[in-house]
Design a protein around this motif. Sequence first.
Motif, PDB file in Angstrom:
ATOM      1  N   UNK A   3       0.875  -1.181   0.000  1.00 48.92           N
ATOM      2  CA  UNK A   3       0.000   0.000   0.000  1.00 48.92           C
ATOM      3  C   UNK A   3       0.903   1.219   0.000  1.00 48.92           C
ATOM      4  N   UNK A   4       0.670   2.127  -0.927  1.00 50.19           N
ATOM      5  CA  UNK A   4       1.533   3.307  -1.044  1.00 50.19           C
ATOM      6  C   UNK A   4       0.726   4.574  -0.906  1.00 50.19           C
ATOM      7  N   UNK A   5       1.400   5.636  -0.513  1.00 53.27           N
ATOM      8  CA  UNK A   5       0.810   6.977  -0.459  1.00 53.27           C
ATOM      9  C   UNK A   5       1.539   7.817  -1.502  1.00 53.27           C
ATOM     10  N   UNK A   6       0.794   8.518  -2.312  1.00 52.55           N
ATOM     11  CA  UNK A   6       1.373   9.374  -3.349  1.00 52.55           C
ATOM     12  C   UNK A   6       0.898  10.809  -3.191  1.00 52.55           C
ATOM     13  N   UNK A   7       1.803  11.736  -3.551  1.00 54.85           N
ATOM     14  CA  UNK A   7       1.386  13.124  -3.747  1.00 54.85           C
ATOM     15  C   UNK A   7       1.611  13.465  -5.222  1.00 54.85           C
ATOM     16  N   UNK A   8       0.539  13.907  -5.858  1.00 59.59           N
ATOM     17  CA  UNK A   8       0.644  14.396  -7.248  1.00 59.59           C
ATOM     18  C   UNK A   8       0.444  15.908  -7.165  1.00 59.59           C
ATOM     19  N   UNK A   9       1.569  16.586  -6.885  1.00 61.88           N
ATOM     20  CA  UNK A   9       1.563  18.054  -6.805  1.00 61.88           C
ATOM     21  C   UNK A   9       0.646  18.578  -5.708  1.00 61.88           C
ATOM     22  N   UNK A  10       0.538  17.812  -4.642  1.00 60.81           N
ATOM     23  CA  UNK A  10      -0.254  18.222  -3.480  1.00 60.81           C
ATOM     24  C   UNK A  10      -1.604  17.531  -3.396  1.00 60.81           C
ATOM     25  N   UNK A  11      -2.083  16.980  -4.505  1.00 62.29           N
ATOM     26  CA  UNK A  11      -3.313  16.148  -4.507  1.00 62.29           C
ATOM     27  C   UNK A  11      -2.836  14.757  -4.122  1.00 62.29           C
ATOM     28  N   UNK A  12      -3.310  14.236  -2.985  1.00 63.69           N
ATOM     29  CA  UNK A  12      -2.666  13.028  -2.477  1.00 63.69           C
ATOM     30  C   UNK A  12      -3.623  11.846  -2.378  1.00 63.69           C
ATOM     31  N   UNK A 177      -4.400  28.105 -11.483  1.00 67.28           N
ATOM     32  CA  UNK A 177      -5.719  27.493 -11.255  1.00 67.28           C
ATOM     33  C   UNK A 177      -5.913  27.225  -9.764  1.00 67.28           C
ATOM     34  N   UNK A 178      -7.154  27.457  -9.316  1.00 67.50           N
ATOM     35  CA  UNK A 178      -7.532  27.028  -7.951  1.00 67.50           C
ATOM     36  C   UNK A 178      -8.822  26.224  -8.073  1.00 67.50           C
ATOM     37  N   UNK A 179      -8.943  25.169  -7.286  1.00 65.38           N
ATOM     38  CA  UNK A 179     -10.080  24.248  -7.429  1.00 65.38           C
ATOM     39  C   UNK A 179     -10.702  23.896  -6.083  1.00 65.38           C
ATOM     40  N   UNK A 180     -12.041  24.008  -6.047  1.00 65.13           N
ATOM     41  CA  UNK A 180     -12.815  23.447  -4.932  1.00 65.13           C
ATOM     42  C   UNK A 180     -13.249  22.067  -5.408  1.00 65.13           C
ATOM     43  N   UNK A 181     -12.821  21.023  -4.746  1.00 64.63           N
ATOM     44  CA  UNK A 181     -13.056  19.667  -5.252  1.00 64.63           C
ATOM     45  C   UNK A 181     -14.272  18.983  -4.621  1.00 64.63           C
ATOM     46  N   UNK A 182     -15.170  18.561  -5.521  1.00 62.01           N
ATOM     47  CA  UNK A 182     -16.308  17.703  -5.122  1.00 62.01           C
ATOM     48  C   UNK A 182     -15.747  16.439  -4.473  1.00 62.01           C
ATOM     49  N   UNK A 187     -10.996  23.229  -0.982  1.00 64.33           N
ATOM     50  CA  UNK A 187      -9.987  23.490  -2.021  1.00 64.33           C
ATOM     51  C   UNK A 187      -8.862  22.484  -1.844  1.00 64.33           C
ATOM     52  N   UNK A 188      -8.375  21.935  -2.928  1.00 65.06           N
ATOM     53  CA  UNK A 188      -7.222  21.029  -2.869  1.00 65.06           C
ATOM     54  C   UNK A 188      -6.004  21.750  -3.451  1.00 65.06           C
ATOM     55  N   UNK A 189      -4.837  21.187  -3.217  1.00 70.86           N
ATOM     56  CA  UNK A 189      -3.596  21.838  -3.664  1.00 70.86           C
ATOM     57  C   UNK A 189      -3.367  21.669  -5.161  1.00 70.86           C
ATOM     58  N   UNK A 190      -4.110  20.747  -5.741  1.00 70.87           N
ATOM     59  CA  UNK A 190      -4.050  20.569  -7.199  1.00 70.87           C
ATOM     60  C   UNK A 190      -5.217  19.692  -7.597  1.00 70.87           C
ATOM     61  N   UNK A 191      -5.724  19.902  -8.795  1.00 68.67           N
ATOM     62  CA  UNK A 191      -6.805  19.051  -9.328  1.00 68.67           C
ATOM     63  C   UNK A 191      -6.555  18.907 -10.824  1.00 68.67           C
ATOM     64  N   UNK A 192      -6.209  17.689 -11.246  1.00 72.10           N
ATOM     65  CA  UNK A 192      -5.767  17.490 -12.619  1.00 72.10           C
ATOM     66  C   UNK A 192      -6.850  17.749 -13.647  1.00 72.10           C
ATOM     67  N   UNK A 193      -8.017  17.146 -13.446  1.00 73.86           N
ATOM     68  CA  UNK A 193      -9.105  17.360 -14.409  1.00 73.86           C
ATOM     69  C   UNK A 193      -9.590  18.803 -14.355  1.00 73.86           C
ATOM     70  N   UNK A 194      -9.383  19.443 -13.189  1.00 70.60           N
ATOM     71  CA  UNK A 194      -9.726  20.864 -13.085  1.00 70.60           C
ATOM     72  C   UNK A 194      -8.781  21.726 -13.898  1.00 70.60           C
ATOM     73  N   UNK A 218      -0.657  24.491  -5.185  1.00 69.00           N
ATOM     74  CA  UNK A 218       0.616  24.044  -4.582  1.00 69.00           C
ATOM     75  C   UNK A 218       1.805  24.803  -5.159  1.00 69.00           C
ATOM     76  N   UNK A 219       1.606  25.432  -6.337  1.00 65.96           N
ATOM     77  CA  UNK A 219       2.715  26.156  -6.963  1.00 65.96           C
ATOM     78  C   UNK A 219       3.589  25.279  -7.838  1.00 65.96           C
ATOM     79  N   UNK A 220       3.273  23.952  -7.886  1.00 64.69           N
ATOM     80  CA  UNK A 220       4.050  23.075  -8.780  1.00 64.69           C
ATOM     81  C   UNK A 220       3.783  23.427 -10.239  1.00 64.69           C
TER      82      UNK A 220
END
Length: 247
Positions: A3-12, A177-182, A187-194, A218-220
């Motif tokens: 089991x792994x934990x990932x951060x994709x530019x702050x979206x984890x 971009x800033x995103x409020x995620x359903x 708000x998340x630090x990144x949202x790819x589809x957003x 996240x600034x990435x």
Amino acid sequence: MRCSKYSANGNDFVVFHSDVKEDRTELAKELCHRQDGVGADGLIVIVPNSDYDFEWQFYNSDGSHADMCGNGSRACAHYAYVNNLASSSMSFLTGAGIIKAEVDGDMVLSELTPPKILEKNIEINGKSWWLIDTGVPHLVHLTENIEEFDIAEARELRYKYNANVNIVSLDGKNLKVRTYERGVEDETLACGTGMAACFYRAYTEEKVTNNIEVYPKSGDTLYLGMNDKTITFRGRVKKTFETDWVL
Ligand SMILES: N[C@H](CCC[C@H](N)C(=O)O)C(=O)O
């Protein structure tokens, strides 16, 4: 079970693989809980598929199912590759359709599903929103000031349209971009589809060219482009934790 934990530019995300496809709503809520669990914006479970490298189950942190997650697709591809579940170029089945991904070290590119403009020029409180589907639905407003993200207004629109809510501003030839995620309900630090939906609106309105950089909260730096009918989405992912965890 790995089991792994990932951060994709702050979206984890918590990511693991299983031979069994089953409802994991409750597990998602437990694992994603920031205090009582591992803490993540979402849970990704890779399960076998006879037609593609694999299939995934994606859950938001509130346990809700989502068809697609751009950042999650990149984290998932990296996990699949390093755990020998797929080669560095792969195709996998999501609720939004087939996603192709390419892993190159910690850089991962996902080819998202073809974007669809569902509605334009939704005028609310002096803002003009587009509703765009990039695998999941996103409201997008082009703003002059990215600092002014009204979370309460975003939450209201999220429920009214059952969509994620994004504001996007020009940053030279790139975008912020800033995103409020359903399903995270914040708000998340990144949202790819957003980011993809924001890029698609700006590109459609000829405010940006193809192949640009997009900077989330996240600034990435993420790289987005149009590839005929699909959006390519590339950026770094980081495996932040791993355990051989007994479920
Ligand atoms: N919260 C989204 C799914 C995850 C999207 C986001 N994390 C991404 O990277 O695309 C929804 O329920 O529509």
